[in-house]
Design a protein around this motif. Sequence first.
Motif, PDB file in Angstrom:
ATOM      1  N   UNK A 334     -47.118 -12.030 -51.903  1.00 21.24           N
ATOM      2  CA  UNK A 334     -45.855 -12.330 -51.221  1.00 21.24           C
ATOM      3  C   UNK A 334     -45.040 -13.337 -52.035  1.00 21.24           C
ATOM      4  N   UNK A 335     -45.746 -14.342 -52.568  1.00 19.36           N
ATOM      5  CA  UNK A 335     -45.074 -15.384 -53.351  1.00 19.36           C
ATOM      6  C   UNK A 335     -44.339 -14.782 -54.552  1.00 19.36           C
ATOM      7  N   UNK A 336     -44.959 -13.772 -55.141  1.00 16.75           N
ATOM      8  CA  UNK A 336     -44.368 -13.196 -56.344  1.00 16.75           C
ATOM      9  C   UNK A 336     -43.079 -12.427 -56.054  1.00 16.75           C
ATOM     10  N   UNK A 345     -40.167 -15.597 -64.158  1.00 15.40           N
ATOM     11  CA  UNK A 345     -40.407 -14.468 -65.055  1.00 15.40           C
ATOM     12  C   UNK A 345     -39.464 -14.505 -66.262  1.00 15.40           C
ATOM     13  N   UNK A 346     -38.206 -14.917 -66.015  1.00 13.74           N
ATOM     14  CA  UNK A 346     -37.258 -15.038 -67.124  1.00 13.74           C
ATOM     15  C   UNK A 346     -37.711 -16.102 -68.120  1.00 13.74           C
ATOM     16  N   UNK A 347     -38.133 -17.254 -67.578  1.00 12.24           N
ATOM     17  CA  UNK A 347     -38.594 -18.359 -68.430  1.00 12.24           C
ATOM     18  C   UNK A 347     -39.863 -17.965 -69.190  1.00 12.24           C
ATOM     19  N   UNK A 364     -52.902 -18.861 -64.428  1.00  9.82           N
ATOM     20  CA  UNK A 364     -53.948 -18.556 -63.448  1.00  9.82           C
ATOM     21  C   UNK A 364     -54.546 -19.837 -62.887  1.00  9.82           C
ATOM     22  N   UNK A 365     -53.688 -20.768 -62.509  1.00  9.25           N
ATOM     23  CA  UNK A 365     -54.211 -22.050 -62.038  1.00  9.25           C
ATOM     24  C   UNK A 365     -54.218 -22.133 -60.525  1.00  9.25           C
ATOM     25  N   UNK A 366     -55.409 -22.177 -59.945  1.00  6.58           N
ATOM     26  CA  UNK A 366     -55.602 -22.389 -58.507  1.00  6.58           C
ATOM     27  C   UNK A 366     -54.898 -21.308 -57.689  1.00  6.58           C
ATOM     28  N   UNK A 367     -55.278 -21.213 -56.431  1.00  5.12           N
ATOM     29  CA  UNK A 367     -54.672 -20.188 -55.587  1.00  5.12           C
ATOM     30  C   UNK A 367     -53.577 -20.788 -54.709  1.00  5.12           C
ATOM     31  N   UNK A 368     -53.433 -22.116 -54.792  1.00  2.54           N
ATOM     32  CA  UNK A 368     -52.415 -22.742 -53.935  1.00  2.54           C
ATOM     33  C   UNK A 368     -51.020 -22.318 -54.386  1.00  2.54           C
ATOM     34  N   UNK A 369     -50.088 -22.378 -53.486  1.00  3.73           N
ATOM     35  CA  UNK A 369     -48.724 -21.956 -53.820  1.00  3.73           C
ATOM     36  C   UNK A 369     -48.085 -22.956 -54.787  1.00  3.73           C
TER      37      UNK A 369
END
Length: 480
Positions: A334-336, A345-347, A364-369
Amino acid sequence: MSTVPPASAFGAPAPPAGDVHAAFLRRGDAHQVYARDITAPEAPLFYLGRGRADEVRAYTRAYLQCPYPDCPAPELTTAGGSAVRDHFRHLPGSNVRHQREGINHFTAKHQLARWVRTQAPDAVVHVDDIVLENGRHPDVYAIVGGNRIVFEIQYSPLKWPEMRKRRAAYDRIGVTFVWVFGHTGAFCQPVAATSPEQQATALTIDRALWEAAYNAMPLLWINPFEELIATAAFTPSEVRKLMAWGQGLRQVNIDICTLDECRLEFRDRTDISASWAWNAEHGWPTAGDIAPYLTGLITPAARKVSAEADARLTAIRQQRADEAAAEAAAEDAARRQELPYQNWLGEKAKLEERYGPLPAMVLDNASRRFTVRGVAKEHWMAALLEIFDQVVGDQVSETWIRSQLGSRFGWPAGMVTVTDWYPLIQYLRDLRDDGWVDLPSTTSLLDGDHITVLASLRRPPSPPTNSDPSQVERQRTPPA
Ligand SMILES: [Zn+2]
Protein backbone atom coordinates in the motif's frame (compact mmCIF):
# COMPACT_ATOMS: atom_id res chain seq x y z
CA MET A 1 28.41 -62.07 56.22
CA SER A 2 25.64 -62.92 53.82
CA THR A 3 25.75 -63.14 50.03
CA VAL A 4 22.51 -61.23 49.62
CA PRO A 5 23.10 -58.54 47.01
CA PRO A 6 22.58 -54.88 47.86
CA ALA A 7 19.15 -53.40 47.24
CA SER A 8 20.24 -51.50 44.15
CA ALA A 9 21.05 -54.75 42.33
CA PHE A 10 17.47 -55.95 42.48
CA GLY A 11 16.59 -54.04 39.33
CA ALA A 12 13.21 -53.58 37.78
CA PRO A 13 10.17 -55.09 39.44
CA ALA A 14 8.08 -57.70 37.72
CA PRO A 15 5.09 -56.08 36.04
CA PRO A 16 1.98 -56.46 38.17
CA ALA A 17 -0.30 -59.30 37.26
CA GLY A 18 -3.65 -58.56 35.67
CA ASP A 19 -5.15 -55.25 34.68
CA VAL A 20 -2.88 -52.32 35.47
CA HIS A 21 -5.72 -50.05 36.57
CA ALA A 22 -6.94 -52.66 39.02
CA ALA A 23 -3.39 -53.13 40.27
CA PHE A 24 -2.92 -49.41 40.69
CA LEU A 25 -6.19 -48.91 42.56
CA ARG A 26 -5.87 -52.04 44.72
CA ARG A 27 -6.62 -51.21 48.34
CA GLY A 28 -4.64 -54.02 49.90
CA ASP A 29 -2.74 -53.89 53.13
CA ALA A 30 0.02 -51.35 53.31
CA HIS A 31 3.01 -53.65 53.57
CA GLN A 32 6.48 -52.66 54.62
CA VAL A 33 8.98 -53.18 51.81
CA TYR A 34 11.90 -51.14 53.16
CA ALA A 35 14.16 -52.01 56.07
CA ARG A 36 17.33 -50.60 57.62
CA ASP A 37 20.47 -52.68 57.21
CA ILE A 38 22.33 -52.50 60.52
CA THR A 39 25.58 -53.36 58.73
CA ALA A 40 25.21 -50.10 56.75
CA PRO A 41 22.96 -47.77 58.75
CA GLU A 42 23.77 -44.70 56.62
CA ALA A 43 23.09 -46.44 53.31
CA PRO A 44 19.76 -46.19 51.47
CA LEU A 45 17.19 -48.52 53.00
CA PHE A 46 17.15 -52.14 51.93
CA TYR A 47 14.40 -52.74 49.39
CA LEU A 48 12.52 -56.03 49.26
CA GLY A 49 11.87 -56.83 45.60
CA ARG A 50 9.03 -59.01 44.42
CA GLY A 51 9.39 -62.72 44.98
CA ARG A 52 12.45 -62.30 47.23
CA ALA A 53 10.87 -63.09 50.61
CA ASP A 54 12.33 -66.59 50.95
CA GLU A 55 15.73 -65.61 49.61
CA VAL A 56 16.34 -62.77 52.06
CA ARG A 57 14.56 -64.16 55.15
CA ALA A 58 17.72 -65.33 56.90
CA TYR A 59 19.52 -62.08 56.10
CA THR A 60 16.53 -60.10 57.32
CA ARG A 61 16.42 -61.89 60.67
CA ALA A 62 20.14 -61.31 61.11
CA TYR A 63 20.76 -57.79 59.82
CA LEU A 64 17.59 -55.88 58.89
CA GLN A 65 15.43 -53.74 61.17
CA CYS A 66 12.22 -51.78 60.95
CA PRO A 67 13.13 -48.24 59.77
CA TYR A 68 10.23 -46.44 61.47
CA PRO A 69 11.23 -43.99 64.17
CA ASP A 70 10.53 -45.22 67.70
CA CYS A 71 9.53 -48.70 66.57
CA PRO A 72 9.09 -50.64 69.84
CA ALA A 73 10.20 -53.99 68.35
CA PRO A 74 12.25 -53.39 65.19
CA GLU A 75 13.20 -57.04 64.52
CA LEU A 76 11.79 -58.24 61.19
CA THR A 77 11.20 -61.29 59.08
CA THR A 78 9.79 -61.66 55.58
CA ALA A 79 6.49 -62.90 54.25
CA GLY A 80 5.11 -63.47 50.79
CA GLY A 81 3.33 -65.86 48.51
CA SER A 82 1.22 -65.89 45.41
CA ALA A 83 -1.64 -63.83 46.82
CA VAL A 84 0.32 -61.12 48.58
CA ARG A 85 3.27 -59.00 47.64
CA ASP A 86 6.48 -59.96 49.41
CA HIS A 87 7.06 -57.75 52.44
CA PHE A 88 8.74 -57.35 55.81
CA ARG A 89 6.81 -58.29 58.93
CA HIS A 90 7.47 -57.73 62.59
CA LEU A 91 8.16 -60.94 64.47
CA PRO A 92 5.14 -62.97 65.53
CA GLY A 93 3.95 -61.94 68.96
CA SER A 94 5.49 -58.45 68.78
CA ASN A 95 2.08 -56.89 68.15
CA VAL A 96 3.65 -53.99 66.24
CA ARG A 97 1.40 -52.56 63.57
CA HIS A 98 2.41 -49.23 62.05
CA GLN A 99 -0.26 -46.90 60.75
CA ARG A 100 -1.29 -47.53 57.20
CA GLU A 101 -1.04 -43.85 56.17
CA GLY A 102 2.46 -43.68 57.55
CA ILE A 103 3.56 -46.78 55.64
CA ASN A 104 2.05 -45.46 52.38
CA HIS A 105 3.83 -42.15 52.66
CA PHE A 106 7.10 -43.63 53.89
CA THR A 107 7.19 -46.23 51.11
CA ALA A 108 6.35 -43.71 48.39
CA LYS A 109 9.21 -41.46 49.50
CA HIS A 110 11.74 -44.27 49.44
CA GLN A 111 10.49 -45.62 46.11
CA LEU A 112 10.93 -42.21 44.50
CA ALA A 113 14.37 -41.85 46.09
CA ARG A 114 15.34 -45.29 44.80
CA TRP A 115 14.00 -44.37 41.37
CA VAL A 116 16.13 -41.19 41.34
CA ARG A 117 19.23 -43.24 42.23
CA THR A 118 18.43 -45.66 39.41
CA GLN A 119 17.94 -42.84 36.93
CA ALA A 120 20.96 -40.84 38.06
CA PRO A 121 23.49 -43.01 39.90
CA ASP A 122 25.60 -39.95 40.81
CA ALA A 123 22.69 -38.07 42.35
CA VAL A 124 22.83 -36.98 45.97
CA VAL A 125 19.47 -38.02 47.42
CA HIS A 126 17.88 -37.03 50.72
CA VAL A 127 14.75 -38.57 52.17
CA ASP A 128 13.08 -36.47 54.81
CA ASP A 129 16.34 -35.30 56.39
CA ILE A 130 17.09 -31.87 55.00
CA VAL A 131 15.81 -28.30 55.33
CA LEU A 132 16.42 -26.12 52.28
CA GLU A 133 17.26 -22.42 52.20
CA ASN A 134 13.56 -21.56 51.75
CA GLY A 135 12.84 -23.15 55.13
CA ARG A 136 11.01 -26.10 53.54
CA HIS A 137 11.49 -29.69 54.60
CA PRO A 138 10.90 -31.75 51.44
CA ASP A 139 9.93 -35.42 51.39
CA VAL A 140 12.59 -36.24 48.80
CA TYR A 141 15.34 -33.91 47.65
CA ALA A 142 18.00 -34.68 45.07
CA ILE A 143 20.92 -32.89 43.46
CA VAL A 144 21.35 -34.23 39.95
CA GLY A 145 24.23 -32.65 38.07
CA GLY A 146 23.45 -28.93 38.04
CA ASN A 147 19.77 -29.47 38.84
CA ARG A 148 17.94 -29.69 42.12
CA ILE A 149 14.62 -31.44 42.48
CA VAL A 150 12.04 -31.96 45.19
CA PHE A 151 9.28 -34.57 45.38
CA GLU A 152 6.32 -34.07 47.68
CA ILE A 153 4.04 -37.04 48.26
CA GLN A 154 0.48 -36.18 49.19
CA TYR A 155 -1.88 -38.74 50.68
CA SER A 156 -3.76 -36.45 53.06
CA PRO A 157 -6.21 -33.75 51.90
CA LEU A 158 -4.70 -30.39 51.02
CA LYS A 159 -6.20 -27.28 49.45
CA TRP A 160 -4.75 -25.70 46.33
CA PRO A 161 -3.63 -22.43 47.97
CA GLU A 162 -1.28 -24.43 50.19
CA MET A 163 -0.02 -26.45 47.21
CA ARG A 164 0.58 -23.25 45.29
CA LYS A 165 2.48 -21.76 48.21
CA ARG A 166 4.80 -24.76 48.31
CA ARG A 167 5.37 -24.80 44.58
CA ALA A 168 6.16 -21.08 44.64
CA ALA A 169 8.61 -21.60 47.52
CA TYR A 170 10.62 -24.03 45.38
CA ASP A 171 10.22 -22.04 42.15
CA ARG A 172 11.73 -19.10 43.98
CA ILE A 173 14.97 -20.94 44.77
CA GLY A 174 15.18 -22.60 41.35
CA VAL A 175 14.30 -26.11 42.49
CA THR A 176 12.25 -28.34 40.18
CA PHE A 177 9.14 -29.37 42.06
CA VAL A 178 7.16 -32.56 41.49
CA TRP A 179 3.95 -33.25 43.32
CA VAL A 180 2.88 -36.90 43.50
CA PHE A 181 -0.49 -37.85 44.95
CA GLY A 182 -1.02 -41.08 46.86
CA HIS A 183 -2.91 -44.11 45.54
CA THR A 184 -5.44 -44.06 48.38
CA GLY A 185 -7.24 -41.35 50.29
CA ALA A 186 -8.50 -37.92 49.38
CA PHE A 187 -6.75 -37.48 46.04
CA CYS A 188 -7.39 -40.92 44.58
CA GLN A 189 -11.12 -41.58 44.36
CA PRO A 190 -11.89 -44.00 41.51
CA VAL A 191 -15.01 -43.29 39.50
CA ALA A 192 -17.25 -46.35 39.70
CA ALA A 193 -17.24 -48.35 36.48
CA THR A 194 -20.46 -48.16 34.47
CA SER A 195 -20.86 -51.94 34.34
CA PRO A 196 -19.66 -54.76 36.60
CA GLU A 197 -17.40 -56.17 33.86
CA GLN A 198 -15.53 -52.90 33.53
CA GLN A 199 -12.56 -51.81 35.58
CA ALA A 200 -12.45 -48.33 36.99
CA THR A 201 -10.06 -46.33 34.80
CA ALA A 202 -10.92 -42.80 35.90
CA LEU A 203 -10.39 -40.74 39.03
CA THR A 204 -12.63 -38.07 40.49
CA ILE A 205 -11.38 -34.54 39.97
CA ASP A 206 -12.19 -32.59 43.10
CA ARG A 207 -11.71 -28.89 43.54
CA ALA A 208 -8.09 -29.10 44.72
CA LEU A 209 -7.06 -31.36 41.81
CA TRP A 210 -8.97 -29.21 39.36
CA GLU A 211 -7.26 -26.06 40.58
CA ALA A 212 -3.87 -27.77 40.49
CA ALA A 213 -4.40 -28.86 36.87
CA TYR A 214 -5.79 -25.44 35.97
CA ASN A 215 -2.56 -23.98 37.30
CA ALA A 216 -0.49 -26.22 35.02
CA MET A 217 0.54 -28.82 37.57
CA PRO A 218 0.76 -32.27 35.97
CA LEU A 219 -1.42 -34.69 37.96
CA LEU A 220 0.55 -37.77 38.98
CA TRP A 221 -0.24 -40.51 41.48
CA ILE A 222 1.94 -43.26 42.91
CA ASN A 223 1.17 -46.76 44.13
CA PRO A 224 4.47 -47.45 45.90
CA PHE A 225 3.80 -51.16 46.54
CA GLU A 226 3.03 -51.96 42.91
CA GLU A 227 5.67 -49.42 41.76
CA LEU A 228 3.14 -47.84 39.43
CA ILE A 229 2.59 -44.24 38.42
CA ALA A 230 -0.70 -42.86 37.13
CA THR A 231 -0.87 -39.80 34.87
CA ALA A 232 -4.02 -37.75 34.30
CA ALA A 233 -4.67 -38.16 30.58
CA PHE A 234 -6.74 -35.11 29.66
CA THR A 235 -8.23 -35.08 26.19
CA PRO A 236 -8.19 -31.73 24.35
CA SER A 237 -11.91 -31.26 25.04
CA GLU A 238 -11.32 -32.01 28.73
CA VAL A 239 -8.56 -29.42 28.77
CA ARG A 240 -10.98 -26.88 27.33
CA LYS A 241 -13.45 -27.76 30.09
CA LEU A 242 -10.67 -27.55 32.62
CA MET A 243 -9.68 -24.10 31.45
CA ALA A 244 -13.26 -22.77 31.39
CA TRP A 245 -14.24 -21.75 34.88
CA GLY A 246 -17.62 -23.07 35.92
CA GLN A 247 -17.74 -25.88 33.36
CA GLY A 248 -17.61 -29.06 35.34
CA LEU A 249 -14.82 -31.49 34.72
CA ARG A 250 -15.64 -34.17 37.27
CA GLN A 251 -13.29 -36.99 36.32
CA VAL A 252 -10.26 -37.86 34.25
CA ASN A 253 -8.91 -41.11 32.82
CA ILE A 254 -5.58 -42.21 34.15
CA ASP A 255 -2.75 -43.75 32.19
CA ILE A 256 -0.71 -46.27 34.18
CA CYS A 257 2.98 -47.00 33.77
CA THR A 258 5.66 -48.59 35.93
CA LEU A 259 8.01 -46.35 37.87
CA ASP A 260 10.75 -47.96 35.84
CA GLU A 261 9.29 -46.55 32.60
CA CYS A 262 9.46 -42.98 33.93
CA ARG A 263 12.45 -40.79 33.16
CA LEU A 264 14.14 -38.17 35.28
CA GLU A 265 14.48 -35.15 33.00
CA PHE A 266 14.83 -31.45 33.51
CA ARG A 267 13.23 -28.99 31.20
CA ASP A 268 15.15 -25.79 30.65
CA ARG A 269 13.79 -23.23 33.09
CA THR A 270 14.09 -20.40 30.56
CA ASP A 271 11.98 -22.55 28.26
CA ILE A 272 9.43 -22.83 31.04
CA SER A 273 9.30 -19.09 31.65
CA ALA A 274 9.11 -18.44 27.90
CA SER A 275 6.07 -20.70 27.58
CA TRP A 276 4.66 -19.15 30.68
CA ALA A 277 5.10 -15.61 29.40
CA TRP A 278 3.59 -16.64 26.09
CA ASN A 279 0.58 -18.11 27.88
CA ALA A 280 0.17 -14.99 29.97
CA GLU A 281 0.19 -12.87 26.82
CA HIS A 282 -2.06 -14.97 24.64
CA GLY A 283 -4.44 -16.65 27.04
CA TRP A 284 -4.93 -20.36 27.39
CA PRO A 285 -5.53 -21.79 23.95
CA THR A 286 -4.19 -25.34 24.17
CA ALA A 287 -3.22 -28.26 26.30
CA GLY A 288 0.24 -26.77 25.99
CA ASP A 289 -0.64 -24.85 29.10
CA ILE A 290 -0.07 -28.03 31.05
CA ALA A 291 3.25 -28.66 29.33
CA PRO A 292 5.48 -26.02 30.93
CA TYR A 293 5.58 -27.80 34.26
CA LEU A 294 6.27 -31.21 32.73
CA THR A 295 9.72 -31.50 34.20
CA GLY A 296 11.34 -33.85 36.67
CA LEU A 297 9.39 -37.10 36.61
CA ILE A 298 8.31 -37.71 33.02
CA THR A 299 5.86 -40.53 32.42
CA PRO A 300 5.32 -41.86 28.88
CA ALA A 301 1.80 -40.36 28.91
CA ALA A 302 3.10 -36.98 30.03
CA ARG A 303 5.76 -37.05 27.34
CA LYS A 304 3.08 -37.63 24.72
CA VAL A 305 0.91 -34.79 26.03
CA SER A 306 3.94 -32.54 26.18
CA ALA A 307 5.04 -33.32 22.62
CA GLU A 308 1.54 -32.76 21.24
CA ALA A 309 1.19 -29.53 23.16
CA ASP A 310 4.59 -28.30 22.00
CA ALA A 311 3.61 -29.06 18.41
CA ARG A 312 0.38 -27.11 18.83
CA LEU A 313 2.22 -24.17 20.39
CA THR A 314 4.77 -24.18 17.56
CA ALA A 315 1.97 -24.23 14.98
CA ILE A 316 0.19 -21.33 16.67
CA ARG A 317 3.39 -19.30 16.90
CA GLN A 318 4.13 -19.98 13.23
CA GLN A 319 0.61 -18.98 12.24
CA ARG A 320 0.90 -15.71 14.15
CA ALA A 321 4.30 -15.00 12.57
CA ASP A 322 2.89 -15.71 9.09
CA GLU A 323 -0.04 -13.38 9.74
CA ALA A 324 2.27 -10.61 10.92
CA ALA A 325 4.49 -11.03 7.84
CA ALA A 326 1.49 -10.96 5.49
CA GLU A 327 0.19 -7.85 7.20
CA ALA A 328 3.56 -6.11 6.87
CA ALA A 329 3.78 -7.07 3.19
CA ALA A 330 0.29 -5.71 2.52
CA GLU A 331 1.16 -2.51 4.35
CA ASP A 332 4.34 -2.09 2.33
CA ALA A 333 2.48 -2.73 -0.94
CA ALA A 334 0.00 0.00 0.00
CA ARG A 335 2.84 2.36 0.91
CA ARG A 336 4.38 1.93 -2.51
CA GLN A 337 1.22 3.32 -4.10
CA GLU A 338 1.51 6.55 -2.13
CA LEU A 339 3.06 9.83 -3.26
CA PRO A 340 6.24 9.77 -1.09
CA TYR A 341 7.28 6.44 -2.58
CA GLN A 342 6.45 7.58 -6.11
CA ASN A 343 8.66 10.65 -5.53
CA TRP A 344 11.42 8.35 -4.34
CA LEU A 345 11.34 6.32 -7.55
CA GLY A 346 12.47 9.38 -9.53
CA GLU A 347 15.31 10.04 -7.07
CA LYS A 348 16.27 6.36 -7.04
CA ALA A 349 16.87 6.34 -10.80
CA LYS A 350 19.21 9.34 -10.48
CA LEU A 351 21.15 7.80 -7.59
CA GLU A 352 21.57 4.51 -9.42
CA GLU A 353 22.97 6.38 -12.39
CA ARG A 354 25.46 8.05 -10.06
CA TYR A 355 26.39 5.14 -7.72
CA GLY A 356 25.22 1.90 -9.31
CA PRO A 357 22.85 -0.46 -7.45
CA LEU A 358 21.84 0.92 -4.06
CA PRO A 359 22.69 -0.98 -0.86
CA ALA A 360 20.20 -3.04 1.13
CA MET A 361 20.54 -0.49 3.92
CA VAL A 362 18.55 1.84 1.65
CA LEU A 363 16.30 -0.50 -0.30
CA ASP A 364 15.46 -3.10 2.30
CA ASN A 365 15.69 -1.55 5.73
CA ALA A 366 13.14 -2.69 8.32
CA SER A 367 9.46 -3.18 7.68
CA ARG A 368 8.38 0.01 9.41
CA ARG A 369 6.91 2.73 7.24
CA PHE A 370 9.22 5.47 8.54
CA THR A 371 7.97 8.08 6.12
CA VAL A 372 9.22 11.35 7.65
CA ARG A 373 7.44 14.59 6.73
CA GLY A 374 6.26 13.23 3.41
CA VAL A 375 9.64 11.72 2.48
CA ALA A 376 9.72 7.94 1.95
CA LYS A 377 12.20 6.05 4.11
CA GLU A 378 14.33 4.95 1.13
CA HIS A 379 14.52 8.58 0.06
CA TRP A 380 15.85 10.09 3.28
CA MET A 381 18.01 7.05 4.05
CA ALA A 382 19.74 7.36 0.66
CA ALA A 383 20.09 11.11 1.19
CA LEU A 384 21.77 10.53 4.56
CA LEU A 385 24.28 8.07 3.09
CA GLU A 386 25.01 10.52 0.30
CA ILE A 387 25.54 13.34 2.81
CA PHE A 388 28.05 11.08 4.60
CA ASP A 389 30.33 11.42 1.53
CA GLN A 390 31.58 14.76 2.92
CA VAL A 391 32.45 13.39 6.36
CA VAL A 392 33.79 9.82 6.09
CA GLY A 393 36.27 9.37 8.97
CA ASP A 394 34.87 12.36 10.90
CA GLN A 395 32.70 12.60 13.96
CA VAL A 396 29.36 14.34 13.60
CA SER A 397 26.40 15.03 15.84
CA GLU A 398 22.81 13.99 15.51
CA THR A 399 21.90 17.70 15.29
CA TRP A 400 24.21 18.14 12.31
CA ILE A 401 22.63 15.15 10.57
CA ARG A 402 19.14 16.52 11.07
CA SER A 403 20.09 19.97 9.82
CA GLN A 404 21.69 18.45 6.70
CA LEU A 405 18.59 16.38 5.99
CA GLY A 406 16.46 19.46 6.72
CA SER A 407 18.20 21.58 4.11
CA ARG A 408 18.08 18.70 1.61
CA PHE A 409 14.31 18.30 1.92
CA GLY A 410 13.33 21.83 2.93
CA TRP A 411 12.29 20.92 6.46
CA PRO A 412 12.05 23.95 8.79
CA ALA A 413 15.38 24.24 10.65
CA GLY A 414 15.39 23.46 14.35
CA MET A 415 12.04 21.70 14.29
CA VAL A 416 12.46 18.49 16.25
CA THR A 417 9.69 16.02 16.91
CA VAL A 418 9.72 12.50 18.19
CA THR A 419 8.43 11.24 14.85
CA ASP A 420 11.53 12.66 13.13
CA TRP A 421 13.94 11.66 15.80
CA TYR A 422 12.91 8.07 16.44
CA PRO A 423 13.32 6.73 12.86
CA LEU A 424 16.69 8.45 12.58
CA ILE A 425 18.02 6.93 15.80
CA GLN A 426 16.74 3.51 14.75
CA TYR A 427 18.42 3.88 11.40
CA LEU A 428 21.73 4.96 12.95
CA ARG A 429 21.70 1.81 15.08
CA ASP A 430 21.06 -0.34 12.00
CA LEU A 431 23.91 1.46 10.20
CA ARG A 432 26.21 0.74 13.13
CA ASP A 433 25.32 -2.97 13.04
CA ASP A 434 26.17 -3.00 9.33
CA GLY A 435 29.49 -1.12 9.68
CA TRP A 436 28.49 2.28 8.25
CA VAL A 437 28.94 4.30 11.46
CA ASP A 438 30.30 3.86 14.94
CA LEU A 439 28.13 4.96 17.84
CA PRO A 440 28.81 5.43 21.52
CA SER A 441 27.17 2.61 23.41
CA THR A 442 26.97 4.36 26.76
CA THR A 443 26.26 8.04 26.09
CA SER A 444 23.26 9.66 24.50
CA LEU A 445 23.37 10.23 20.77
CA LEU A 446 22.13 13.76 21.40
CA ASP A 447 25.19 14.49 23.48
CA GLY A 448 27.73 16.14 21.14
CA ASP A 449 29.69 14.87 18.13
CA HIS A 450 29.67 11.18 18.89
CA ILE A 451 28.76 9.60 15.59
CA THR A 452 31.82 8.41 13.67
CA VAL A 453 31.05 8.10 9.97
CA LEU A 454 32.81 5.08 8.44
CA ALA A 455 31.19 4.79 5.02
CA SER A 456 28.94 6.52 2.52
CA LEU A 457 26.96 5.83 -0.61
CA ARG A 458 30.12 6.38 -2.67
CA ARG A 459 32.30 4.41 -0.27
CA PRO A 460 30.21 1.59 1.24
CA PRO A 461 31.64 -0.56 4.05
CA SER A 462 33.95 -3.46 3.19
CA PRO A 463 31.72 -6.37 2.29
CA PRO A 464 31.72 -9.58 4.29
CA THR A 465 33.81 -12.21 2.47
CA ASN A 466 30.79 -14.29 1.48
CA SER A 467 29.05 -11.53 -0.51
CA ASP A 468 28.90 -11.46 -4.29
CA PRO A 469 32.09 -9.70 -5.52
CA SER A 470 30.59 -8.62 -8.86
CA GLN A 471 27.85 -6.78 -6.98
CA VAL A 472 30.43 -4.99 -4.83
CA GLU A 473 32.48 -4.05 -7.88
CA ARG A 474 29.49 -2.36 -9.49
CA GLN A 475 28.79 -0.44 -6.28
CA ARG A 476 32.34 0.80 -6.02
CA THR A 477 32.77 1.82 -9.63
CA PRO A 478 30.15 4.33 -10.69
CA PRO A 479 29.57 4.58 -14.41
CA ALA A 480 31.45 7.42 -16.08
ZN1 LIG B 1 8.36 -51.30 63.18
